[in-house]
Design a protein around this motif. Structure first.
Motif, PDB file in Angstrom:
ATOM      1  N   ARG A 128       0.828  -1.204   0.000  1.00 17.05           N
ATOM      2  CA  ARG A 128       0.000   0.000   0.000  1.00 17.05           C
ATOM      3  C   ARG A 128       0.869   1.263   0.000  1.00 17.05           C
ATOM      4  NH1 ARG A 128      -5.367  -1.118   0.959  1.00 17.05           N
ATOM      5  NH2 ARG A 128      -5.808   1.005   1.596  1.00 17.05           N
ATOM      6  N   ASP A 129       1.945   1.237   0.762  1.00 16.16           N
ATOM      7  CA  ASP A 129       2.816   2.407   0.834  1.00 16.16           C
ATOM      8  C   ASP A 129       3.533   2.665  -0.482  1.00 16.16           C
ATOM      9  OD1 ASP A 129       4.412   4.473   2.418  1.00 16.16           O
ATOM     10  OD2 ASP A 129       6.013   3.157   1.697  1.00 16.16           O
ATOM     11  N   GLN A 130       3.952   1.609  -1.171  1.00 20.85           N
ATOM     12  CA  GLN A 130       4.791   1.750  -2.350  1.00 20.85           C
ATOM     13  C   GLN A 130       4.022   1.834  -3.667  1.00 20.85           C
ATOM     14  OE1 GLN A 130       8.414   1.978  -2.468  1.00 20.85           O
ATOM     15  NE2 GLN A 130       7.779   2.620  -0.428  1.00 20.85           N
ATOM     16  N   PHE A 131       2.748   1.432  -3.687  1.00 23.38           N
ATOM     17  CA  PHE A 131       2.015   1.397  -4.952  1.00 23.38           C
ATOM     18  C   PHE A 131       0.688   2.154  -4.932  1.00 23.38           C
ATOM     19  CE2 PHE A 131       4.842  -2.240  -4.966  1.00 23.38           C
ATOM     20  CZ  PHE A 131       5.374  -2.224  -6.245  1.00 23.38           C
ATOM     21  N   LEU A 132       0.087   2.332  -3.769  1.00 22.13           N
ATOM     22  CA  LEU A 132      -1.235   2.956  -3.672  1.00 22.13           C
ATOM     23  C   LEU A 132      -1.118   4.456  -3.446  1.00 22.13           C
ATOM     24  CD1 LEU A 132      -4.372   2.634  -3.381  1.00 22.13           C
ATOM     25  CD2 LEU A 132      -3.942   2.442  -0.908  1.00 22.13           C
ATOM     26  N   MET A 133      -1.875   5.232  -4.215  1.00 24.24           N
ATOM     27  CA  MET A 133      -2.080   6.653  -3.910  1.00 24.24           C
ATOM     28  C   MET A 133      -3.454   6.754  -3.287  1.00 24.24           C
ATOM     29  SD  MET A 133      -1.679  10.021  -6.338  1.00 24.24           S
ATOM     30  CE  MET A 133      -1.629  11.657  -5.578  1.00 24.24           C
ATOM     31  N   PRO A 169       2.476 -13.069 -12.808  1.00 30.36           N
ATOM     32  CA  PRO A 169       1.356 -14.009 -12.930  1.00 30.36           C
ATOM     33  C   PRO A 169       1.441 -15.213 -12.006  1.00 30.36           C
ATOM     34  CG  PRO A 169       2.042 -13.265 -15.096  1.00 30.36           C
ATOM     35  CD  PRO A 169       3.046 -12.721 -14.128  1.00 30.36           C
ATOM     36  N   THR A 170       2.657 -15.650 -11.689  1.00 28.41           N
ATOM     37  CA  THR A 170       2.799 -16.808 -10.800  1.00 28.41           C
ATOM     38  C   THR A 170       3.042 -16.407  -9.345  1.00 28.41           C
ATOM     39  OG1 THR A 170       5.163 -16.930 -11.317  1.00 28.41           O
ATOM     40  CG2 THR A 170       3.666 -18.296 -12.632  1.00 28.41           C
ATOM     41  N   GLU A 171       2.982 -15.093  -9.057  1.00 19.60           N
ATOM     42  CA  GLU A 171       3.184 -14.589  -7.687  1.00 19.60           C
ATOM     43  C   GLU A 171       2.228 -13.428  -7.448  1.00 19.60           C
ATOM     44  OE1 GLU A 171       4.955 -15.170  -4.963  1.00 19.60           O
ATOM     45  OE2 GLU A 171       6.175 -16.880  -5.614  1.00 19.60           O
ATOM     46  N   THR A 172       0.944 -13.675  -7.534  1.00 16.87           N
ATOM     47  CA  THR A 172      -0.025 -12.580  -7.456  1.00 16.87           C
ATOM     48  C   THR A 172      -0.246 -12.123  -6.016  1.00 16.87           C
ATOM     49  OG1 THR A 172      -1.872 -14.144  -7.378  1.00 16.87           O
ATOM     50  CG2 THR A 172      -1.204 -13.320  -9.544  1.00 16.87           C
ATOM     51  N   ARG A 173      -0.551 -10.846  -5.899  1.00 19.02           N
ATOM     52  CA  ARG A 173      -0.939 -10.229  -4.643  1.00 19.02           C
ATOM     53  C   ARG A 173      -2.183  -9.390  -4.922  1.00 19.02           C
ATOM     54  NH1 ARG A 173       2.547 -13.316  -3.877  1.00 19.02           N
ATOM     55  NH2 ARG A 173       4.462 -13.118  -2.653  1.00 19.02           N
ATOM     56  N   HIS A 174      -2.873  -8.988  -3.859  1.00 17.22           N
ATOM     57  CA  HIS A 174      -4.019  -8.101  -4.066  1.00 17.22           C
ATOM     58  C   HIS A 174      -3.908  -6.910  -3.133  1.00 17.22           C
ATOM     59  CE1 HIS A 174      -5.683 -10.129  -0.473  1.00 17.22           C
ATOM     60  NE2 HIS A 174      -6.363  -8.997  -0.314  1.00 17.22           N
ATOM     61  N   ILE A 175      -4.606  -5.856  -3.520  1.00 17.44           N
ATOM     62  CA  ILE A 175      -4.687  -4.660  -2.703  1.00 17.44           C
ATOM     63  C   ILE A 175      -6.137  -4.181  -2.745  1.00 17.44           C
ATOM     64  CG2 ILE A 175      -3.905  -3.210  -4.623  1.00 17.44           C
ATOM     65  CD1 ILE A 175      -2.583  -1.393  -2.528  1.00 17.44           C
ATOM     66  N   VAL A 176      -6.699  -3.871  -1.594  1.00 21.10           N
ATOM     67  CA  VAL A 176      -8.098  -3.458  -1.501  1.00 21.10           C
ATOM     68  C   VAL A 176      -8.174  -1.943  -1.662  1.00 21.10           C
ATOM     69  CG1 VAL A 176     -10.182  -3.470  -0.091  1.00 21.10           C
ATOM     70  CG2 VAL A 176      -8.589  -5.410   0.020  1.00 21.10           C
ATOM     71  N   MET A 177      -9.002  -1.508  -2.619  1.00 22.03           N
ATOM     72  CA  MET A 177      -9.063  -0.088  -2.957  1.00 22.03           C
ATOM     73  C   MET A 177     -10.480   0.439  -2.839  1.00 22.03           C
ATOM     74  SD  MET A 177      -6.436   0.006  -6.193  1.00 22.03           S
ATOM     75  CE  MET A 177      -6.556   1.797  -6.288  1.00 22.03           C
ATOM     76  N   SER A 178     -10.588   1.709  -2.465  1.00 20.41           N
ATOM     77  CA  SER A 178     -11.876   2.374  -2.365  1.00 20.41           C
ATOM     78  C   SER A 178     -11.965   3.494  -3.397  1.00 20.41           C
ATOM     79  CB  SER A 178     -12.105   2.901  -0.946  1.00 20.41           C
ATOM     80  OG  SER A 178     -11.051   3.750  -0.556  1.00 20.41           O
ATOM     81  N   ASN A 179     -13.025   4.262  -3.335  1.00 17.18           N
ATOM     82  CA  ASN A 179     -13.308   5.265  -4.356  1.00 17.18           C
ATOM     83  C   ASN A 179     -12.213   6.323  -4.458  1.00 17.18           C
ATOM     84  OD1 ASN A 179     -15.050   6.424  -6.337  1.00 17.18           O
ATOM     85  ND2 ASN A 179     -15.706   7.958  -4.847  1.00 17.18           N
ATOM     86  N   GLU A 180     -11.884   6.694  -5.688  1.00 18.84           N
ATOM     87  CA  GLU A 180     -10.956   7.769  -6.015  1.00 18.84           C
ATOM     88  C   GLU A 180      -9.560   7.525  -5.454  1.00 18.84           C
ATOM     89  OE1 GLU A 180     -12.684  11.610  -5.231  1.00 18.84           O
ATOM     90  OE2 GLU A 180     -14.367  11.240  -6.592  1.00 18.84           O
ATOM     91  N   GLN A 181      -9.068   6.304  -5.686  1.00 17.44           N
ATOM     92  CA  GLN A 181      -7.693   5.960  -5.356  1.00 17.44           C
ATOM     93  C   GLN A 181      -6.989   5.461  -6.612  1.00 17.44           C
ATOM     94  OE1 GLN A 181      -8.055   3.132  -2.049  1.00 17.44           O
ATOM     95  NE2 GLN A 181      -7.757   4.801  -0.595  1.00 17.44           N
ATOM     96  N   ALA A 182      -5.655   5.647  -6.652  1.00 17.29           N
ATOM     97  CA  ALA A 182      -4.861   5.262  -7.816  1.00 17.29           C
ATOM     98  C   ALA A 182      -3.838   4.212  -7.414  1.00 17.29           C
ATOM     99  CB  ALA A 182      -4.160   6.479  -8.414  1.00 17.29           C
ATOM    100  N   ILE A 183      -3.469   3.368  -8.376  1.00 22.53           N
ATOM    101  CA  ILE A 183      -2.525   2.289  -8.120  1.00 22.53           C
ATOM    102  C   ILE A 183      -1.519   2.202  -9.263  1.00 22.53           C
ATOM    103  CG2 ILE A 183      -4.054   0.550  -9.156  1.00 22.53           C
ATOM    104  CD1 ILE A 183      -1.892  -0.146  -6.082  1.00 22.53           C
ATOM    105  N   LEU A 184      -0.251   2.101  -8.908  1.00 14.44           N
ATOM    106  CA  LEU A 184       0.827   1.982  -9.878  1.00 14.44           C
ATOM    107  C   LEU A 184       1.008   0.517 -10.264  1.00 14.44           C
ATOM    108  CD1 LEU A 184       3.359   3.396 -11.249  1.00 14.44           C
ATOM    109  CD2 LEU A 184       4.614   2.683  -9.202  1.00 14.44           C
ATOM    110  N   SER A 185       1.168   0.255 -11.563  1.00 17.71           N
ATOM    111  CA  SER A 185       1.355  -1.115 -12.042  1.00 17.71           C
ATOM    112  C   SER A 185       2.580  -1.170 -12.945  1.00 17.71           C
ATOM    113  CB  SER A 185       0.116  -1.586 -12.806  1.00 17.71           C
ATOM    114  OG  SER A 185       0.270  -2.921 -13.216  1.00 17.71           O
TER     115      SER A 185
END
Length: 276
Positions: free
Chosen positions: A21-26, A221-237
């Protein structure tokens, strides 16, 4: 402006939920009368939002760019997800309604954002990346986008992809942007999933109810993770990561890409049997 450095996929395997969350979520993209931006070393993309309420907001280069002005060596795309507003570019005004977009070419010196009504402020979502050439500034309404219906009810992924900043709509150096709208009853996006090694991507989720959540999938693809996101948030990929997910209800998101090429369909598809 928060600065994020590049991440090796082998290191990513060890990240905790909080580190992801710290490194990828805005988590906060819009604050009243502020410009909120994140600068990533992944293809040098800058993303974030400007929300003018009581005053106009200007976009300055800041220390991070070491430039005379923000678009001295960059191009930018902006999509308004709020009430009506306008962008003033070198004293020329462009009115932007909800889901209207504008491509702003390299060399534009003065950029400011304004809302028509402080009761329903505009929310200007921004993507910017380095540019080697100046292309004309072009405003694009959702009705001028290339609409690509995708998916079906049976797989819960019925959606329409609107290509706004795209080679078939306008010229840009490396930036592509668009809006994907999922229909009621659908939650899955891009499954079977893919990566695109030649481009990175940023997702911005919006038009969600307060209690709606998107489970955004990332990682190799062989090491998936998830992040829970709410309205008006951005995620780096990053380019090595999938970017897929599903929501507790339907949602809308803006995708922005930059990198080696502008080919939207240049994807490395992943078979369902290979996901882990």
């Amino acid at each position: 402006m928060k600065v994020l450095y590049a991440h090796h996929p082998e290191d990513f395997k060890t990240y905790t939920t909080e580190k992801i969350r710290d490194q990828f979520l805005m988590g906060t993209v819009f604050l009243a009368d502020q410009v909120e931006l994140t600068y990533s070393h992944v293809d040098r993309i800058i993303y974030g939002g400007a929300m003018p309420v009581e005053k106009a907001l200007t976009l300055d280069a800041g220390k991070e760019l070491a430039a005379e002005y923000f678009l001295e060596r960059r191009e930018m795309g902006v999509i308004n997800i709020g009430g009506p507003g306008k962008i003033v570019l070198d004293n020329e005004e462009y009115a932007l309604g909800n889901k209207d977009a504008i491509y702003i070419g390299r060399g534009t010196k003065e950029i400011s954002f304004e809302s028509d009504n402080p009761e329903t402020p505009a929310k200007f979502y921004i993507n910017s990346c380095p540019a080697h050439k100046k292309y004309p500034t072009v405003k694009v309404g959702l009705d001028q986008a290339i609409a690509r219906p995708m998916g079906q009810d049976a797989s819960m992924n019925k959606r329409t992809i609107y290509q706004l900043i795209h080679p078939d709509v306008l010229e840009s150096c490396q930036l592509s942007m668009g809006v994907t709208v999922l229909e009621e009853g659908s939650g899955w996006n891009t499954m079977p999933c893919h990566t695109h090694e030649r481009r990175m991507e940023v997702y911005f989720y919006f038009d969600m109810e307060e209690d709606t959540r998107v489970f955004h999938l990332m990682g190799q693809p062989t090491e998936t993770r998830h992040i829970v996101m709410s309205n008006e948030q951005a995620i780096l990929s990053p380019s090595w990561s999938i970017h897929s997910g599903t929501g507790t209800s339907n949602y809308t998101f803006i995708w922005g890409m930059c990198g080696e090429n502008l080919d939207f369909d240049d994807m490395d598809h992943v078979a369902m049997k290979d996901l882990r």
